[in-house]
Each structure stands twice: as C-alpha cells, then as structure tokens.
Scaffold this active site. Sequence first.
Site, PDB file in Angstrom:
ATOM      1  N   LYS A 123       5.342  -3.607   5.741  1.00  0.00           N
ATOM      2  CA  LYS A 123       3.941  -3.568   5.301  1.00  0.00           C
ATOM      3  C   LYS A 123       3.592  -4.862   4.582  1.00  0.00           C
ATOM      4  O   LYS A 123       2.546  -5.458   4.832  1.00  0.00           O
ATOM      5  CB  LYS A 123       3.697  -2.365   4.373  1.00  0.00           C
ATOM      6  CG  LYS A 123       3.583  -1.055   5.124  1.00  0.00           C
ATOM      7  CD  LYS A 123       3.626   0.148   4.200  1.00  0.00           C
ATOM      8  CE  LYS A 123       3.711   1.417   5.042  1.00  0.00           C
ATOM      9  NZ  LYS A 123       4.037   2.619   4.275  1.00  0.00           N
ATOM     10  N   GLN A 166       4.444   4.939  -1.610  1.00  0.00           N
ATOM     11  CA  GLN A 166       5.322   5.301  -0.496  1.00  0.00           C
ATOM     12  C   GLN A 166       5.930   6.686  -0.730  1.00  0.00           C
ATOM     13  O   GLN A 166       6.531   6.940  -1.778  1.00  0.00           O
ATOM     14  CB  GLN A 166       6.433   4.241  -0.354  1.00  0.00           C
ATOM     15  CG  GLN A 166       7.352   4.456   0.828  1.00  0.00           C
ATOM     16  CD  GLN A 166       6.643   4.271   2.172  1.00  0.00           C
ATOM     17  OE1 GLN A 166       5.911   3.317   2.376  1.00  0.00           O
ATOM     18  NE2 GLN A 166       6.875   5.190   3.088  1.00  0.00           N
ATOM     19  N   ASP A 222      -4.357   5.277   2.357  1.00  0.00           N
ATOM     20  CA  ASP A 222      -3.570   6.230   3.149  1.00  0.00           C
ATOM     21  C   ASP A 222      -4.411   7.455   3.533  1.00  0.00           C
ATOM     22  O   ASP A 222      -4.026   8.216   4.421  1.00  0.00           O
ATOM     23  CB  ASP A 222      -2.363   6.717   2.336  1.00  0.00           C
ATOM     24  CG  ASP A 222      -1.044   6.195   2.864  1.00  0.00           C
ATOM     25  OD1 ASP A 222      -1.026   5.680   4.006  1.00  0.00           O
ATOM     26  OD2 ASP A 222      -0.034   6.315   2.145  1.00  0.00           O
TER      27      ASP A 222
END
Length: 297
Positions: A54, A98, A121
Amino acid sequence: MSAAIIDGKAFAEGLRARIATHAGEFAAKAGRKAGLAVVLVGEDPASQVYVRNKGKQTIACGMESFEHKLAADTSEADLLAVVEALNADPAVDGILVQLPLPGHMNEQKVIAAINPDKDVDGFHVVNVGRLSTGLPGFVPCTPLGCVMLLKDKLGSLEGLDAVVIGRSNIVGKPMAQLLIAESCTVTVAHSRTKDLPEVVRRADIVVAAVGRPEMVKGEWIKPGATVIDVGINRVPGTQEGKSRLVGDVDFASASAVAGAITPVPGGVGPMTIAVLLRNTIVAAHRNEGLALDESAI
Ligand code: NAD
C-alpha cells in the site's frame, strides 16, 4: 476454455495511472500532496506485506504515505489516540487501520473512532449507512473493484440476476448493496443457503466471496454468465513444499461455461489497493472542497 478473461491487473494499472494524473493536479491546486495514513498493530506477516505494498503504490501514484507501526501489545487507548491524531491532521486525507487487530482490541470501537470522511476503507457504520441509502460516502475497496470490473466488461448491469456468495461486512454485504444500486436483482447466498448450485445456476453475474478453495463448480454456472472470483486461498502446489493461490471458483470447469471470468491471481486481487488509492484521492478532493468527477476515475 470459452470464457473471456477479465484482466484485473491491467485494469488496476489503468486506474492507478488515472489516479496519478488526479494526484498531480490535486497537489498543484491544494499546495500539498493527498495523504494516506496506514496503521499496523503487531507483526502479522501477511499484514506487513499488504501495508508495504500500500505504501509503495501510494507513493508511486504521487501521494504521501504515512505509516504508523505499533507494537502488538499497544493498548487500545493508545491506538485510539493515534487515530484521533490522524483525524485532526490536515495532511491526512485517508486513514486505514489494518485488520485483523490483536485480540485485546475491539475492532468495531477502533473503526468507529475514524472520521467517516477519512474512512477510505468504507467500514465505518456511517459509510455503511450511506451506501445502503445511496448517499455519497466511501465504499469498501474490494467490492467496489468488482463492480468496476463488471461495468467495464458488461456496460449496464440493469436487470441482470446477480448472486453474491458470502455475506461478510467486508465483501458480501457491500457487494450486494452495490449491485442493487446498479439495478441488478440480487440474491445473497451464504453458509446456510439450501441448494447453492441451483441458486448459482440462475445468475447472470456470480460473485464468489467465501474463502473455500475452488468450491464453485462449472456445472453450477449458467452458460455465458460473468464470474467474479474474490477468493484468495493458498493450497499445496504440484511441487512438494510449494504452495499456489486459487480462488473460490474452480477455474478449469467454470471457464469452460462462463462468458467471462476473473482469474486468481490477477483478477480481483490487484483491484483492492488501486481502489483504496482511488478512495484516497476522492477524499482529498472532498476535504479540500475541490471538484472531481468521481464517476470518471
Ligand atoms: P468471511 O470468512 O468473512 O466470509 C465468508 C462468507 O462465506 C460468509 O458470509 C459465509 O456465510 C460464506 N460461506 C462459508 N461457507 C460457505 C458455503 N459452504 N457455502 C456458501 N457460503 C459459505 O470472508 P471474506 O472476508 O468475505 O472473504 C472471502 C474470500 O475473499 C476469502 O478467500 C478472502 O481471502 C478473499 N478476499 C479477497 C480480497 C481481495 O481480493 N483483495 C479482499 C477480501 C477478501
């Protein structure tokens, strides 16, 4: 094999190129780069690989990457303090924590602490609610990537019968919402569904997000259907000691029947990070009040 291969790797490359153009224009107008912060707690090897990728791709697209690596025994309060600081930081447009988090942390509480307008997200309940009511927000990256591939292949999805296998918050449920928004007739199948093969046989679009290697067989697929395989499963390889990746769909039999199909690897997988970067550049424009044709990215 008769099915056309849906090349997610190539599509993701094109998407990243468009994002890079927008990121350059954004930096010129805003006087700063768009920024994505990724928070990693602990040392899970798979999560470390994701976070590294990422970061690399964020920078390659001309955006700023902020990485916060916290020890596995970090307290929930300390993690929440990091999230609060990122919420308040004007250089940070998108925040990603995460998952999975270590067992002593409440994931829902941590996600709820993220400013919904930085929740790239799309996991915050505010964004889940926005998606289901048709308001602009942020949509989880993997299902949004699946819809992009479907629209690229099929054009309008209106009136098509879609079956989503899996009802997770991360893939199955948002996938169903997105397909409803595209005017599909949507069925969500899951572990308690009776006669799954029969349900799948009705579908013009099959999205498999189960986590069971090669579960969906070719004889379940309606001839000509479009098959999107979200599954990423590591299984023993043909050579001793080696492993390989397979999807939730039995590619060999399904590709003989389907009209189009995503391979594993190289299908849905590469889309997830590209869509994360797309959501970040969208967040940056919204945060700065700058115009962007979001549907054209
Ligand atoms: P999950 O475990 O949270 O959910 C799996 C779903 O499958 C559940 O809703 C369950 O009801 C359903 N299910 C289980 N067994 C079933 C059966 N026998 N028949 C029908 N349904 C059944 O998983 P998830 O997070 O939604 O991920 C699904 C798959 O997608 C996994 O292989 C995961 O690795 C992969 N994934 C890939 C990406 C990506 O490509 N970037 C992102 C997220 C998930």
